[in-house]
Design an enzyme around this catalytic site. Structure first.
Site, PDB file in Angstrom:
ATOM      1  N   ARG A   6      10.927  -1.523  11.928  1.00  0.00           N
ATOM      2  CA  ARG A   6       9.581  -1.074  12.596  1.00  0.00           C
ATOM      3  C   ARG A   6       9.484  -2.266  13.794  1.00  0.00           C
ATOM      4  NH1 ARG A   6       4.768   0.073   8.648  1.00  0.00           N
ATOM      5  NH2 ARG A   6       3.590  -0.987  10.348  1.00  0.00           N
TER       6      ARG A   6
ATOM      7  N   ARG B 158      11.509  -7.715   3.934  1.00  0.00           N
ATOM      8  CA  ARG B 158      11.417  -6.433   4.163  1.00  0.00           C
ATOM      9  C   ARG B 158      12.290  -6.038   5.341  1.00  0.00           C
ATOM     10  NH1 ARG B 158       5.737  -3.303   4.062  1.00  0.00           N
ATOM     11  NH2 ARG B 158       5.448  -3.103   6.236  1.00  0.00           N
TER      12      ARG B 158
ATOM     13  N   LYS C 118       0.802  -1.210   0.122  1.00  0.00           N
ATOM     14  CA  LYS C 118       0.152  -0.076   0.054  1.00  0.00           C
ATOM     15  C   LYS C 118       0.846   1.240   0.084  1.00  0.00           C
ATOM     16  CE  LYS C 118      -2.507  -0.642   3.633  1.00  0.00           C
ATOM     17  NZ  LYS C 118      -1.759  -2.048   4.188  1.00  0.00           N
TER      18      LYS C 118
ATOM     19  N   ARG D 126      -1.260  -8.716  13.158  1.00  0.00           N
ATOM     20  CA  ARG D 126      -1.632  -7.824  12.173  1.00  0.00           C
ATOM     21  C   ARG D 126      -2.432  -8.310  11.220  1.00  0.00           C
ATOM     22  NH1 ARG D 126       3.871  -5.258  10.561  1.00  0.00           N
ATOM     23  NH2 ARG D 126       2.618  -3.735   9.292  1.00  0.00           N
TER      24      ARG D 126
ATOM     25  N   ARG E 257     -10.139   0.734   9.044  1.00  0.00           N
ATOM     26  CA  ARG E 257      -9.563  -0.549   9.388  1.00  0.00           C
ATOM     27  C   ARG E 257     -10.581  -1.529  10.151  1.00  0.00           C
ATOM     28  NH1 ARG E 257      -3.642   0.706   9.208  1.00  0.00           N
ATOM     29  NH2 ARG E 257      -2.623  -1.448   9.642  1.00  0.00           N
TER      30      ARG E 257
END
Ligand code: AMP
Length: 204
Positions: A139, A127, A13, A150, A88
């Site tokens: 992160r 990532r 995204k 998540r 969300r």
């Protein structure tokens, strides 16, 4: 043009939002970024949000809705925006409709990046590993445990948001795991049918 970008964590995204920003000249409003900024101020509310985020859970609806509501009133968002990471939950989607109605505004389209969950787990591991190799900080919710939460949260609470928008005729679904340029091209094709899309009528 007012857009919502939906998709599970790791679906790309952020990457596609950056491209849409360049193409459409409207800002990307990422609730994750806004909450991380709030956390960095170390205010009590920011620290509470940081703690929830580190577990991969959702920050309460009223907190996020307040953040978005004040952000869409800033002048750079007056001719449109790309909401990344919001709504969300179904409650957030209903609140967004109300907030926009107050302003005599509405959404033009909702783009969902669809991706397979196993591929997502590989992508998120990659990532984190790439960021570590570049010496960047990773992160703290990009670890396998928080990521799994998540993904579960997405499946349970955010996936119904797609149906909410499908029922309103706003949903456009794009396969998210193709090469980045192909995803961008597919997004442009989907948006070409939206009346307020700038590329419309220009031979696309
Ligand atoms: P993101 O950068 O979009 O992956 O968001 C990172 C984290 O911020 C999420 O895992 C949530 O903890 C929190 N967050 C971001 N957007 C929302 C939202 N719309 N509602 C609740 N929590 C959110």
């Amino acid at each position: 043009m007012r857009l919502v970008l939906l998709g599970p964590p790791g679906a790309g995204k952020g990457t596609q939002a950056t491209r849409l920003v360049a193409h459409l000249g409207i800002p990307q409003l990422s609730t994750g970024d806004m909450l991380r900024e709030a956390a960095a101020t170390r205010s009590p509310a920011g620290l509470r949000a940081a703690e929830i985020m580190s577990r991969g859970e959702l920050v309460p609806d009223d907190v996020v809705v307040a953040v978005v509501s004040s952000r869409i009133d800033r002048s750079d968002a007056s001719s449109g925006f790309i909401l990344d990471g919001f709504p969300r939950t179904l409650a957030q989607a209903a609140e967004l409709d109300r907030e926009l109605a107050f302003r005599d505004a509405k959404l033009d389209a909702v783009l969902e990046l669809k991706v397979d969950e196993d591929a997502l787990l590989n992508r998120i591991r990659g990532r984190a590993a790439e960021a570590a190799m570049r010496g960047e900080s990773v992160r703290n919710d990009d670890n396998p445990e928080a990521f799994k939460t998540r993904l579960d949260v997405y499946r349970r609470q955010t996936a119904p948001v797609s149906e909410y928008y499908r029922a309103r005729g706003l949903l456009k679904v794009v396969a998210g795991l193709e090469p980045i340029d192909a995803v961008t091209a597919n997004i442009s094709n989907e948006l070409a049918s939206v009346p307020s899309y700038p590329g419309r009528g220009a031979g696309r």
